[in-house]
Motif scaffolding. Structure first.
Motif, PDB file in Angstrom:
ATOM      1  N   ARG A 183     -11.945  -3.994   0.460  1.00 14.34           N
ATOM      2  CA  ARG A 183     -11.506  -2.663   0.866  1.00 14.34           C
ATOM      3  C   ARG A 183     -12.594  -1.986   1.688  1.00 14.34           C
ATOM      4  O   ARG A 183     -13.778  -2.281   1.532  1.00 14.34           O
ATOM      5  CB  ARG A 183     -11.141  -1.803  -0.341  1.00 14.34           C
ATOM      6  CG  ARG A 183     -12.299  -1.429  -1.260  1.00 14.34           C
ATOM      7  CD  ARG A 183     -11.767  -0.704  -2.485  1.00 14.34           C
ATOM      8  NE  ARG A 183     -12.829  -0.296  -3.399  1.00 14.34           N
ATOM      9  CZ  ARG A 183     -12.618   0.237  -4.588  1.00 14.34           C
ATOM     10  NH1 ARG A 183     -11.368   0.442  -5.025  1.00 14.34           N
ATOM     11  NH2 ARG A 183     -13.637   0.596  -5.356  1.00 14.34           N
ATOM     12  N   TRP A 231      -9.484  -9.911  -2.167  1.00  8.14           N
ATOM     13  CA  TRP A 231      -9.160  -8.590  -1.655  1.00  8.14           C
ATOM     14  C   TRP A 231     -10.471  -7.844  -1.404  1.00  8.14           C
ATOM     15  O   TRP A 231     -11.355  -7.832  -2.262  1.00  8.14           O
ATOM     16  CB  TRP A 231      -8.316  -7.808  -2.655  1.00  8.14           C
ATOM     17  CG  TRP A 231      -6.914  -8.295  -2.765  1.00  8.14           C
ATOM     18  CD1 TRP A 231      -6.398  -9.156  -3.686  1.00  8.14           C
ATOM     19  CD2 TRP A 231      -5.817  -7.928  -1.911  1.00  8.14           C
ATOM     20  NE1 TRP A 231      -5.064  -9.364  -3.460  1.00  8.14           N
ATOM     21  CE2 TRP A 231      -4.689  -8.613  -2.376  1.00  8.14           C
ATOM     22  CE3 TRP A 231      -5.686  -7.090  -0.806  1.00  8.14           C
ATOM     23  CZ2 TRP A 231      -3.430  -8.492  -1.775  1.00  8.14           C
ATOM     24  CZ3 TRP A 231      -4.442  -6.963  -0.213  1.00  8.14           C
ATOM     25  CH2 TRP A 231      -3.329  -7.661  -0.687  1.00  8.14           C
ATOM     26  N   ALA A 239      -8.772   3.598   0.424  1.00  8.27           N
ATOM     27  CA  ALA A 239      -9.367   2.711   1.421  1.00  8.27           C
ATOM     28  C   ALA A 239      -8.265   1.894   2.081  1.00  8.27           C
ATOM     29  O   ALA A 239      -7.116   1.899   1.621  1.00  8.27           O
ATOM     30  CB  ALA A 239     -10.376   1.767   0.772  1.00  8.27           C
ATOM     31  N   GLN A 265      -3.053   0.419   3.827  1.00  8.44           N
ATOM     32  CA  GLN A 265      -3.707   1.658   3.403  1.00  8.44           C
ATOM     33  C   GLN A 265      -3.297   2.010   1.972  1.00  8.44           C
ATOM     34  O   GLN A 265      -2.105   2.008   1.633  1.00  8.44           O
ATOM     35  CB  GLN A 265      -3.331   2.802   4.340  1.00  8.44           C
ATOM     36  CG  GLN A 265      -3.892   4.156   3.935  1.00  8.44           C
ATOM     37  CD  GLN A 265      -5.389   4.258   4.133  1.00  8.44           C
ATOM     38  OE1 GLN A 265      -5.922   3.853   5.170  1.00  8.44           O
ATOM     39  NE2 GLN A 265      -6.105   4.797   3.144  1.00  8.44           N
ATOM     40  N   ASP A 299     -10.775   5.108  -4.929  1.00  6.56           N
ATOM     41  CA  ASP A 299     -10.150   3.839  -4.567  1.00  6.56           C
ATOM     42  C   ASP A 299      -9.453   3.910  -3.208  1.00  6.56           C
ATOM     43  O   ASP A 299      -8.968   2.897  -2.706  1.00  6.56           O
ATOM     44  CB  ASP A 299      -9.129   3.431  -5.631  1.00  6.56           C
ATOM     45  CG  ASP A 299      -9.772   3.127  -6.977  1.00  6.56           C
ATOM     46  OD1 ASP A 299      -9.205   3.555  -7.999  1.00  6.56           O
ATOM     47  OD2 ASP A 299     -10.827   2.476  -6.989  1.00  6.56           O
ATOM     48  N   GLY A 307      -4.516  -5.534   6.922  1.00  2.00           N
ATOM     49  CA  GLY A 307      -4.922  -4.387   6.110  1.00  2.00           C
ATOM     50  C   GLY A 307      -3.741  -3.526   5.718  1.00  2.00           C
ATOM     51  O   GLY A 307      -2.755  -3.422   6.446  1.00  2.00           O
ATOM     52  N   ARG A 351     -17.129  -2.806   4.417  1.00  6.79           N
ATOM     53  CA  ARG A 351     -16.048  -3.497   3.728  1.00  6.79           C
ATOM     54  C   ARG A 351     -16.638  -4.216   2.507  1.00  6.79           C
ATOM     55  O   ARG A 351     -17.560  -5.010   2.639  1.00  6.79           O
ATOM     56  CB  ARG A 351     -15.387  -4.501   4.671  1.00  6.79           C
ATOM     57  CG  ARG A 351     -14.109  -5.102   4.129  1.00  6.79           C
ATOM     58  CD  ARG A 351     -13.427  -5.959   5.184  1.00  6.79           C
ATOM     59  NE  ARG A 351     -13.019  -5.174   6.346  1.00  6.79           N
ATOM     60  CZ  ARG A 351     -12.292  -5.673   7.353  1.00  6.79           C
ATOM     61  NH1 ARG A 351     -11.897  -6.935   7.315  1.00  6.79           N
ATOM     62  NH2 ARG A 351     -11.959  -4.911   8.376  1.00  6.79           N
ATOM     63  N   GLY A 363       0.818  -1.199   0.000  1.00  7.33           N
ATOM     64  CA  GLY A 363       0.000   0.000   0.000  1.00  7.33           C
ATOM     65  C   GLY A 363       0.855   1.253   0.000  1.00  7.33           C
ATOM     66  O   GLY A 363       2.076   1.197   0.096  1.00  7.33           O
ATOM     67  N   TYR A 368      -7.129  -1.773   2.349  1.00  3.18           N
ATOM     68  CA  TYR A 368      -7.331  -2.993   1.573  1.00  3.18           C
ATOM     69  C   TYR A 368      -6.944  -4.204   2.429  1.00  3.18           C
ATOM     70  O   TYR A 368      -5.858  -4.232   3.020  1.00  3.18           O
ATOM     71  CB  TYR A 368      -6.499  -2.953   0.302  1.00  3.18           C
ATOM     72  CG  TYR A 368      -7.094  -2.049  -0.756  1.00  3.18           C
ATOM     73  CD1 TYR A 368      -7.118  -0.666  -0.594  1.00  3.18           C
ATOM     74  CD2 TYR A 368      -7.669  -2.582  -1.913  1.00  3.18           C
ATOM     75  CE1 TYR A 368      -7.691   0.163  -1.540  1.00  3.18           C
ATOM     76  CE2 TYR A 368      -8.240  -1.765  -2.878  1.00  3.18           C
ATOM     77  CZ  TYR A 368      -8.248  -0.390  -2.679  1.00  3.18           C
ATOM     78  OH  TYR A 368      -8.824   0.426  -3.631  1.00  3.18           O
ATOM     79  N   TYR A 369      -7.848  -5.156   2.459  1.00  2.00           N
ATOM     80  CA  TYR A 369      -7.663  -6.348   3.284  1.00  2.00           C
ATOM     81  C   TYR A 369      -7.588  -7.592   2.416  1.00  2.00           C
ATOM     82  O   TYR A 369      -8.410  -7.789   1.520  1.00  2.00           O
ATOM     83  CB  TYR A 369      -8.822  -6.519   4.261  1.00  2.00           C
ATOM     84  CG  TYR A 369      -8.943  -5.439   5.296  1.00  2.00           C
ATOM     85  CD1 TYR A 369      -9.741  -4.325   5.080  1.00  2.00           C
ATOM     86  CD2 TYR A 369      -8.264  -5.536   6.516  1.00  2.00           C
ATOM     87  CE1 TYR A 369      -9.865  -3.328   6.029  1.00  2.00           C
ATOM     88  CE2 TYR A 369      -8.378  -4.535   7.473  1.00  2.00           C
ATOM     89  CZ  TYR A 369      -9.177  -3.437   7.217  1.00  2.00           C
ATOM     90  OH  TYR A 369      -9.289  -2.462   8.171  1.00  2.00           O
TER      91      TYR A 369
END
Length: 116
Positions: free
Chosen positions: A38, A36, A91, A111, A89, A109, A45, A9, A93-94
């Motif tokens: 976000r 994935w 967020a 960023q 976009d 996660g 989410r 990220g 992201y996980y």
């Protein structure tokens, strides 16, 4: 058990690109699907992209044509290549792993911030 570690990220200008990585360890054989998600501030989410063990891929409409999910089975790693990034976009992201049995597993996660 499966452990997930995300990386990649950062801050990027609109129109730029980033690649996220998710390295899985532990009981890799138990994973049915990797994905994935976000989550932007104040929002739920949402699924961004997923890839099943058989290779079936799915994308959210908002990222189709811009994001690509892929995997390197030798490295037990899933990637999310993001191009033509937009401020929307932005967020956390996980990475997510769905086992055949048992609870879903989440990474910590990473960023992603896209500046206009």
């Amino acid at each position: 058990q499966v452990q997930l570690v995300e990386s990649g990220g950062g801050l990027v200008q609109a129109g730029g690109s980033l690649r996220l990585s998710c390295a899985a360890s532990g009981s890799i054989f138990s994973i049915n699907r990797m994905a994935w998600y976000r989550q932007a501030p104040g929002k739920q989410r949402d699924l961004v992209a997923s890839i099943t063990k058989s290779g079936r891929i799915n994308y959210a409409d908002s990222v189709k044509g811009r994001f690509t999910i892929s995997r390197d089975t030798a490295k037990n790693t899933v990637y999310l290549e993001m191009k033509s990034l937009k401020p929307d976009d932005t967020a956390v992201y996980y990475c997510n792993a769905d086992p055949f049995y048992g609870a879903s597993i989440w990474g910590q996660g990473t960023q992603v911030t896209v500046s206009s």
